[in-house]
Design a protein around this motif. Structure first.
Motif, PDB file in Angstrom:
ATOM      1  N   ALA A 197     -37.821  64.877 -61.910  1.00  0.00           N
ATOM      2  CA  ALA A 197     -37.677  66.329 -61.965  1.00  0.00           C
ATOM      3  C   ALA A 197     -36.363  66.805 -61.359  1.00  0.00           C
ATOM      4  CB  ALA A 197     -38.856  66.994 -61.274  1.00  0.00           C
ATOM      5  N   LEU A 198     -35.662  65.922 -60.682  1.00  0.00           N
ATOM      6  CA  LEU A 198     -34.377  66.293 -60.088  1.00  0.00           C
ATOM      7  C   LEU A 198     -33.207  65.736 -60.890  1.00  0.00           C
ATOM      8  CD1 LEU A 198     -35.317  65.661 -56.357  1.00  0.00           C
ATOM      9  CD2 LEU A 198     -34.823  67.890 -57.381  1.00  0.00           C
ATOM     10  N   LEU A 199     -33.522  64.998 -61.953  1.00  0.00           N
ATOM     11  CA  LEU A 199     -32.469  64.362 -62.737  1.00  0.00           C
ATOM     12  C   LEU A 199     -32.469  64.878 -64.163  1.00  0.00           C
ATOM     13  CD1 LEU A 199     -33.048  60.672 -61.575  1.00  0.00           C
ATOM     14  CD2 LEU A 199     -31.175  62.171 -60.897  1.00  0.00           C
ATOM     15  N   ASP A 200     -31.357  64.621 -64.869  1.00  0.00           N
ATOM     16  CA  ASP A 200     -31.314  64.874 -66.293  1.00  0.00           C
ATOM     17  C   ASP A 200     -32.220  63.894 -67.013  1.00  0.00           C
ATOM     18  OD1 ASP A 200     -29.687  67.007 -67.131  1.00  0.00           O
ATOM     19  OD2 ASP A 200     -27.878  65.918 -66.503  1.00  0.00           O
ATOM     20  N   GLU A 201     -32.473  64.166 -68.263  1.00  0.00           N
ATOM     21  CA  GLU A 201     -33.310  63.252 -69.039  1.00  0.00           C
ATOM     22  C   GLU A 201     -32.684  61.856 -69.050  1.00  0.00           C
ATOM     23  OE1 GLU A 201     -34.087  64.550 -72.998  1.00  0.00           O
ATOM     24  OE2 GLU A 201     -35.311  62.775 -73.466  1.00  0.00           O
ATOM     25  N   PHE A 202     -31.352  61.796 -69.186  1.00  0.00           N
ATOM     26  CA  PHE A 202     -30.660  60.509 -69.174  1.00  0.00           C
ATOM     27  C   PHE A 202     -29.781  60.436 -67.937  1.00  0.00           C
ATOM     28  CE2 PHE A 202     -31.640  61.648 -73.520  1.00  0.00           C
ATOM     29  CZ  PHE A 202     -32.373  60.532 -73.916  1.00  0.00           C
ATOM     30  N   PHE A 203     -29.834  59.309 -67.277  1.00  0.00           N
ATOM     31  CA  PHE A 203     -29.148  59.203 -65.996  1.00  0.00           C
ATOM     32  C   PHE A 203     -28.759  57.746 -65.781  1.00  0.00           C
ATOM     33  CE2 PHE A 203     -33.688  58.803 -65.690  1.00  0.00           C
ATOM     34  CZ  PHE A 203     -33.844  57.606 -65.037  1.00  0.00           C
TER      35      PHE A 203
ATOM     36  N   ARG B 261     -22.539  55.890 -70.402  1.00  0.00           N
ATOM     37  CA  ARG B 261     -21.724  57.046 -70.023  1.00  0.00           C
ATOM     38  C   ARG B 261     -20.391  56.534 -69.492  1.00  0.00           C
ATOM     39  NH1 ARG B 261     -24.162  60.696 -65.706  1.00  0.00           N
ATOM     40  NH2 ARG B 261     -25.481  61.229 -67.477  1.00  0.00           N
ATOM     41  N   ARG B 262     -19.318  57.039 -70.073  1.00  0.00           N
ATOM     42  CA  ARG B 262     -18.006  56.638 -69.562  1.00  0.00           C
ATOM     43  C   ARG B 262     -17.327  57.865 -68.955  1.00  0.00           C
ATOM     44  NH1 ARG B 262     -14.869  53.580 -73.343  1.00  0.00           N
ATOM     45  NH2 ARG B 262     -16.835  52.543 -73.781  1.00  0.00           N
ATOM     46  N   GLU B 263     -16.912  57.707 -67.754  1.00  0.00           N
ATOM     47  CA  GLU B 263     -16.199  58.809 -67.074  1.00  0.00           C
ATOM     48  C   GLU B 263     -15.413  58.192 -65.937  1.00  0.00           C
ATOM     49  OE1 GLU B 263     -18.945  61.581 -65.381  1.00  0.00           O
ATOM     50  OE2 GLU B 263     -19.832  60.096 -64.037  1.00  0.00           O
ATOM     51  N   GLY B 264     -14.110  58.489 -65.934  1.00  0.00           N
ATOM     52  CA  GLY B 264     -13.278  57.946 -64.877  1.00  0.00           C
ATOM     53  C   GLY B 264     -12.796  56.551 -65.200  1.00  0.00           C
ATOM     54  N   ALA B 265     -11.925  56.075 -64.384  1.00  0.00           N
ATOM     55  CA  ALA B 265     -11.248  54.809 -64.627  1.00  0.00           C
ATOM     56  C   ALA B 265     -12.074  53.643 -64.115  1.00  0.00           C
ATOM     57  CB  ALA B 265      -9.872  54.833 -63.952  1.00  0.00           C
ATOM     58  N   HIS B 266     -13.209  53.438 -64.745  1.00  0.00           N
ATOM     59  CA  HIS B 266     -14.032  52.297 -64.350  1.00  0.00           C
ATOM     60  C   HIS B 266     -15.028  51.978 -65.429  1.00  0.00           C
ATOM     61  CE1 HIS B 266     -17.232  55.149 -63.459  1.00  0.00           C
ATOM     62  NE2 HIS B 266     -16.305  55.899 -62.910  1.00  0.00           N
ATOM     63  N   ARG B 267     -15.715  50.919 -65.238  1.00  0.00           N
ATOM     64  CA  ARG B 267     -16.696  50.438 -66.208  1.00  0.00           C
ATOM     65  C   ARG B 267     -17.731  51.520 -66.525  1.00  0.00           C
ATOM     66  NH1 ARG B 267     -19.952  44.808 -65.120  1.00  0.00           N
ATOM     67  NH2 ARG B 267     -21.413  44.963 -66.857  1.00  0.00           N
ATOM     68  N   PRO B 268     -18.084  51.681 -67.796  1.00  0.00           N
ATOM     69  CA  PRO B 268     -19.092  52.694 -68.156  1.00  0.00           C
ATOM     70  C   PRO B 268     -20.468  52.281 -67.640  1.00  0.00           C
ATOM     71  CG  PRO B 268     -17.966  51.832 -70.122  1.00  0.00           C
ATOM     72  CD  PRO B 268     -17.589  50.954 -68.977  1.00  0.00           C
TER      73      PRO B 268
END
Lengths: 226, 226
Positions: free
Chosen positions: A155-161, A200-207
């Motif tokens: 309930a505190l997270l998005d459906e996908f996390f 999920r890919r975001e930032g300069a690191h492994r997705p």
DNA sequence: ACAAAAGTGTTAAGAATACACCCATGT
DNA sequence: ACATGGGTGTATTCTTAACACTTTTGT
């Protein structure tokens, strides 16, 4: 025995403790009281429960009116405890039924009667009206327990996390660091979540792989977490 | 927002679920309602909570008046939950705060307003008024949880007890048999009880050592029982 | 001597804890 | 090539679970 003809009911009020995660800290919705008593003080959104209205309906109404938050946007709402030692009202003894609500990306919307609703980090709350600091402490404890024997974090997270987000949620709630490898091993063994094919890919690191809960409703764990 | 001048509070009532062990079964205190609605039906002892009285005080007053039981004789009293979906009263919406009480050798005493209070085994209850069957189920679940992570059983036992009695209490509450050797090993390792030098001899068999709780108050377990 | 409940230990499987490096990406 | 967060495995300790016989008493 109380004679019915003499019977006068105590004042009934409802207060809500709404939690959400702001970045990596747990935060609580507070309002700044527009009326006496404690005018100007920060407090939980709460108000009177009139006859003909269930406490849950009252909670919805008041949360929207004063807090600018729709209960439909909360993923979990649960009754906490009923406090009745407080003299909430100058007219005398009052009984307050409290609720806890959990959600994600809640944005209080200003309205005619909203009282400056804001989320505050749980470890940095302003001075609070009434016994609301106690109520928040109680709610926090309940949440800590709840996430150890149920899947309530959903309930505190998005459906996908990501698993990192999940771990950060636990750390924010339990207020202590958890071991990454043990956390993942254990949580995956509980059969509450499953991997999706998405990353999920975001930032300069492994997705990061995205996971999702098997059920978006409260479920008891086979064995308690942590 | 509710205008104060228009405010009419819902009816507030209090209901109590009083447990004790009768031999080796868990039993609940019920009364036979003297008044409408549900006149003649079995029900939990409960009644109106008037203004100026805390719910806990109301619970004490009503339990004595209708159930003939003094709250001082209970070793543990705890608020359970607040139910407000029931139409308890013909005058309309009512909110009921419920309490759970635990004790040992409770004998309801008949009085002017007692309504035939009796203990019934939890697995053999009569048909109950209102939603009281639900409330008892809820209380029983809470008790089951409570004894697994606290020393709450103390409130259902004498100050001095044998390990067999302790185990029987757990079996009565949890509704399943427990392994004698594992039970003793585990319970003794929890540091909640200690042996006394006293033995109890009764019947044609080896006397049993008496134990006592380190504290006669609620205490959390280091790790959960069972 | 027998019936009845009290008391006692070991082994095996599962769970919890502690701990450090490689991987995939963007810049 | 390097910085950043994502991802993975093993060894040890502790906990749980399964299981049966001996002891002490009263009659």
């Amino acid at each position: 025995m109380v004679r019915l003809k003499e019977y006068v009911a105590p004042i009934l009020t409802v207060d809500s403790v709404i939690f959400q995660l702001a970045g990596d800290t747990l935060s609580v919705l507070l309002i700044q009281r527009a009326n006496a008593p404690f005018k100007g003080s920060w407090a939980l959104p709460g108000g009177y429960n009139a006859a003909g209205e269930t406490t849950h309906d009252a909670m919805k109404r008041i949360l929207l009116a004063k807090g600018g938050v729709k209960t439909a946007g909360l993923k979990l709402v649960e009754q906490l405890y009923t406090f009745d030692t407080i003299a909430r009202d100058p007219r005398g003894h009052a009984v307050s039924v409290t609720y806890m609500g959990l959600g994600k990306d809640i944005v209080p919307e200003a309205g005619k009667n909203t009282e400056n609703p804001q989320f505050f980090p749980i470890d940095n709350l302003p001075k609070l009206a009434y016994d609301h600091a106690d109520i928040i402490r109680y709610a926090h404890e309940r949440l800590q327990n709840k996430v150890t024997y149920t899947n309530a974090v959903f309930a505190l997270l998005d459906e996908f996390f990501t698993l990192t987000e999940l771990q950060m949620a636990y750390e924010a709630i339990l207020c202590r660091p958890l071991d990454k490898r043990n956390f993942r091993k254990k949580f995956l063994s509980l059969d509450l979540i499953h991997a999706t094919s998405e990353m999920r890919r975001e930032g300069a690191h492994r997705p990061a792989r995205l996971y999702t809960f098997n059920k978006q409703e409260l479920d008891a764990l086979s064995r308690s977490f942590d």
